[in-house]
Design an enzyme around this catalytic site. Structure first.
Site, PDB file in Angstrom:
ATOM      1  CG  ASP A   1     -28.960  47.592  46.972  1.00 21.73           C
ATOM      2  OD1 ASP A   1     -29.753  48.027  47.838  1.00 21.73           O
ATOM      3  OD2 ASP A   1     -27.760  47.369  47.199  1.00 21.73           O
TER       4      ASP A   1
ATOM      5  CG  ASN B   1     -35.062  51.838  46.233  1.00 20.45           C
ATOM      6  OD1 ASN B   1     -34.609  51.945  45.091  1.00 20.45           O
ATOM      7  ND2 ASN B   1     -36.066  51.028  46.543  1.00 20.45           N
ATOM      8  N   GLY B   2     -32.293  53.747  49.182  1.00 18.69           N
ATOM      9  CA  GLY B   2     -31.993  54.551  50.370  1.00 18.69           C
ATOM     10  C   GLY B   2     -30.932  55.599  50.077  1.00 18.69           C
TER      11      GLY B   2
ATOM     12  NE  ARG C   1     -32.873  53.245  54.381  1.00 24.37           N
ATOM     13  CZ  ARG C   1     -31.904  52.757  53.609  1.00 24.37           C
ATOM     14  NH1 ARG C   1     -30.758  53.375  53.503  1.00 24.37           N
ATOM     15  NH2 ARG C   1     -32.079  51.635  52.961  1.00 24.37           N
TER      16      ARG C   1
ATOM     17  CB  SER D   1     -33.901  40.171  51.622  1.00 26.27           C
ATOM     18  OG  SER D   1     -33.447  40.922  52.740  1.00 26.27           O
ATOM     19  CB  THR D   2     -35.397  36.293  54.958  1.00 26.87           C
ATOM     20  OG1 THR D   2     -34.108  36.054  54.376  1.00 26.87           O
ATOM     21  CG2 THR D   2     -36.408  35.408  54.247  1.00 26.87           C
ATOM     22  CD  GLU D   3     -31.269  37.646  54.964  1.00 22.99           C
ATOM     23  OE1 GLU D   3     -31.708  37.961  53.838  1.00 22.99           O
ATOM     24  OE2 GLU D   3     -31.234  36.466  55.359  1.00 22.99           O
ATOM     25  CG  ASN D   4     -34.524  43.866  53.016  1.00 22.16           C
ATOM     26  OD1 ASN D   4     -34.882  43.569  51.870  1.00 22.16           O
ATOM     27  ND2 ASN D   4     -33.298  44.313  53.274  1.00 22.16           N
TER      28      ASN D   4
ATOM     29  NE  ARG E   1     -26.656  44.439  45.429  1.00 21.65           N
ATOM     30  CZ  ARG E   1     -26.824  43.855  46.608  1.00 21.65           C
ATOM     31  NH1 ARG E   1     -26.627  42.565  46.733  1.00 21.65           N
ATOM     32  NH2 ARG E   1     -27.186  44.554  47.666  1.00 21.65           N
TER      33      ARG E   1
ATOM     34  CD  GLU F   1     -22.806  34.882  31.595  1.00 24.61           C
ATOM     35  OE1 GLU F   1     -21.949  35.692  31.993  1.00 24.61           O
ATOM     36  OE2 GLU F   1     -22.537  33.715  31.268  1.00 24.61           O
TER      37      GLU F   1
HETATM   38  C1  IPE Z   1     -30.936  43.199  48.782  1.00 25.73           C
HETATM   39  O1  IPE Z   1     -30.579  44.504  49.091  1.00 25.73           O
HETATM   40  C2  IPE Z   1     -32.405  42.996  49.003  1.00 25.73           C
HETATM   41  C3  IPE Z   1     -33.302  43.689  48.075  1.00 25.73           C
HETATM   42  C4  IPE Z   1     -32.932  44.432  47.061  1.00 25.73           C
HETATM   43  C5  IPE Z   1     -34.698  43.484  48.327  1.00 25.73           C
HETATM   44  P1  IPE Z   1     -30.026  44.885  50.532  1.00 25.73           P
HETATM   45  O2  IPE Z   1     -29.736  46.343  50.484  1.00 25.73           O
HETATM   46  O3  IPE Z   1     -30.947  44.420  51.588  1.00 25.73           O
HETATM   47  O4  IPE Z   1     -28.688  44.033  50.604  1.00 25.73           O
HETATM   48  P2  IPE Z   1     -27.374  44.247  51.463  1.00 25.73           P
HETATM   49  O5  IPE Z   1     -27.811  44.480  52.873  1.00 25.73           O
HETATM   50  O6  IPE Z   1     -26.669  45.446  50.903  1.00 25.73           O
HETATM   51  O7  IPE Z   1     -26.597  43.000  51.272  1.00 25.73           O
HETATM   52  C1  IPE Z   2     -33.216  48.380  47.908  1.00 24.46           C
HETATM   53  O1  IPE Z   2     -32.746  49.636  48.275  1.00 24.46           O
HETATM   54  C2  IPE Z   2     -34.649  48.185  48.295  1.00 24.46           C
HETATM   55  C3  IPE Z   2     -34.853  47.226  49.381  1.00 24.46           C
HETATM   56  C4  IPE Z   2     -33.921  46.555  50.013  1.00 24.46           C
HETATM   57  C5  IPE Z   2     -36.204  47.017  49.785  1.00 24.46           C
HETATM   58  P1  IPE Z   2     -32.072  49.884  49.697  1.00 24.46           P
HETATM   59  O2  IPE Z   2     -33.125  50.350  50.629  1.00 24.46           O
HETATM   60  O3  IPE Z   2     -31.292  48.708  50.128  1.00 24.46           O
HETATM   61  O4  IPE Z   2     -31.099  51.093  49.331  1.00 24.46           O
HETATM   62  P2  IPE Z   2     -29.623  51.306  49.841  1.00 24.46           P
HETATM   63  O5  IPE Z   2     -28.844  50.093  49.455  1.00 24.46           O
HETATM   64  O6  IPE Z   2     -29.689  51.482  51.327  1.00 24.46           O
HETATM   65  O7  IPE Z   2     -29.182  52.532  49.119  1.00 24.46           O
HETATM   66 MG    MG Z   3     -29.357  48.141  49.837  1.00 26.03          MG
END
Ligand code: IPE
Ligand code: IPE
Ligand code: MG
Length: 235
Positions: free
Chosen positions: A10, A12-13, A23, A55-58, A178, A197
């Site tokens: 997590d 990247n954005g 992003r 994720s399924t939510e992405n 994480r 853990e």
């Molecule tokens: C979790 O990260 C999913 C992946 C790393 C693929 P998210 O950025 O989608 O999670 P939330 O929205 O902060 O819970």
């Molecule tokens: C995790 O990075 C990658 C994926 C969920 C695919 P994010 O894109 O969630 O990055 P942040 O959390 O917005 O910084």
């Molecule tokens: Mg994220």
């Protein structure tokens, strides 16, 4: 040493936005740490690495980001297949693959088939993965088997259930990392991480390097894994 490490990649954005970039720029820079982590695992004798990539939510993200992410993932899988073959690494996938684009499915299928007999190391990509979805799917599979008279409901135990999950035959993760500073699981490996853990680091995924990974392993080694017992029994 853990046998199986799972990572929620997590940040990247935020990494991209911090430097005034889109992003997707962050996602592009999220590929290198995958290689670094995989190499570090192999050096340390860790056999399984599961990476939460989508994720399924992405799917709820802006269309351009979703498209860009899948292009990137598809390309990375094609590009890496040769390296996986050379290093005796097997690719596995968890998640609802049927819902992916034909192009993504093709590149995935090619890599899965090409590496299926490799034995040194297993990299498991969580693609269109959700822990709740996985549990529901396993419940459906078992319910159907019961309806068909193949199993009795009272015979369903934790082992049967584990075998009906997408991670069947993969040991549970010992360590769940994480990056990106959030303190949550976000629907990742809900069943399998029961006794993992947990290690949270503020490092954003594109910055995650070998030293950060070693720090996580060191923290893991300092934990006392009692697994429900008391210290005296554990030692
Ligand atoms: C979790 O990260 C999913 C992946 C790393 C693929 P998210 O950025 O989608 O999670 P939330 O929205 O902060 O819970
Ligand atoms: C995790 O990075 C990658 C994926 C969920 C695919 P994010 O894109 O969630 O990055 P942040 O959390 O917005 O910084
Ligand atoms: Mg994220």
């Amino acid at each position: 040493m853990p046998k199986h490490v799972a990572i929620i990649m997590d940040g990247n954005g935020r990494w991209a936005q911090k430097q005034g970039q889109e992003r997707l720029f962050g996602h592009q820079h999220g590929i290198r740490p995958i290689r670094t982590t995989m190499d570090a695992c192999r050096k340390m004798g860790i056999r399984y690495l599961t990476l939460y990539a989508f994720s399924t939510e992405n799917w709820k993200r802006p269309h351009d980001e979703v498209e860009g992410l899948w292009d990137l993932l598809t390309q990375a899988i094609s590009d890496e297949t040769e390296t996986l073959l050379k290093n005796n690494i097997r690719l596995r996938v968890i998640g609802n693959i049927a819902a992916l684009s034909p192009k993504a499915k093709r590149s995935l299928q090619e890599c899965l088939e090409a590496t299926q007999h490799n034995t040194d190391f297993v990299i498991i990509l969580a693609l269109n993965y959700g822990g709740r979805n996985e549990i529901v799917t396993a419940a459906q599979t078992l319910a159907q088997q019961a309806l068909d008279g193949k199993i009795k409901p009272q015979d369903i135990d934790e082992q049967t259930f584990a075998n009906a999950m997408m991670t069947a035959a993969i040991p549970d993760p010992d360590l769940l990392i994480r990056t990106g500073g959030e303190l949550r699981i976000s629907n990742f490996l809900l069943w399998q991480a029961a006794y993992a853990e947990l290690y949270f680091t503020p490092v954003l995924w594109p910055d995650f390097d070998e030293q950060d990974f070693k720090d996580a392993i060191t923290a893991f080694q300092q934990r006392e894994r009692r697994l429900g017992t008391i210290t005296a029994q554990y030692l």
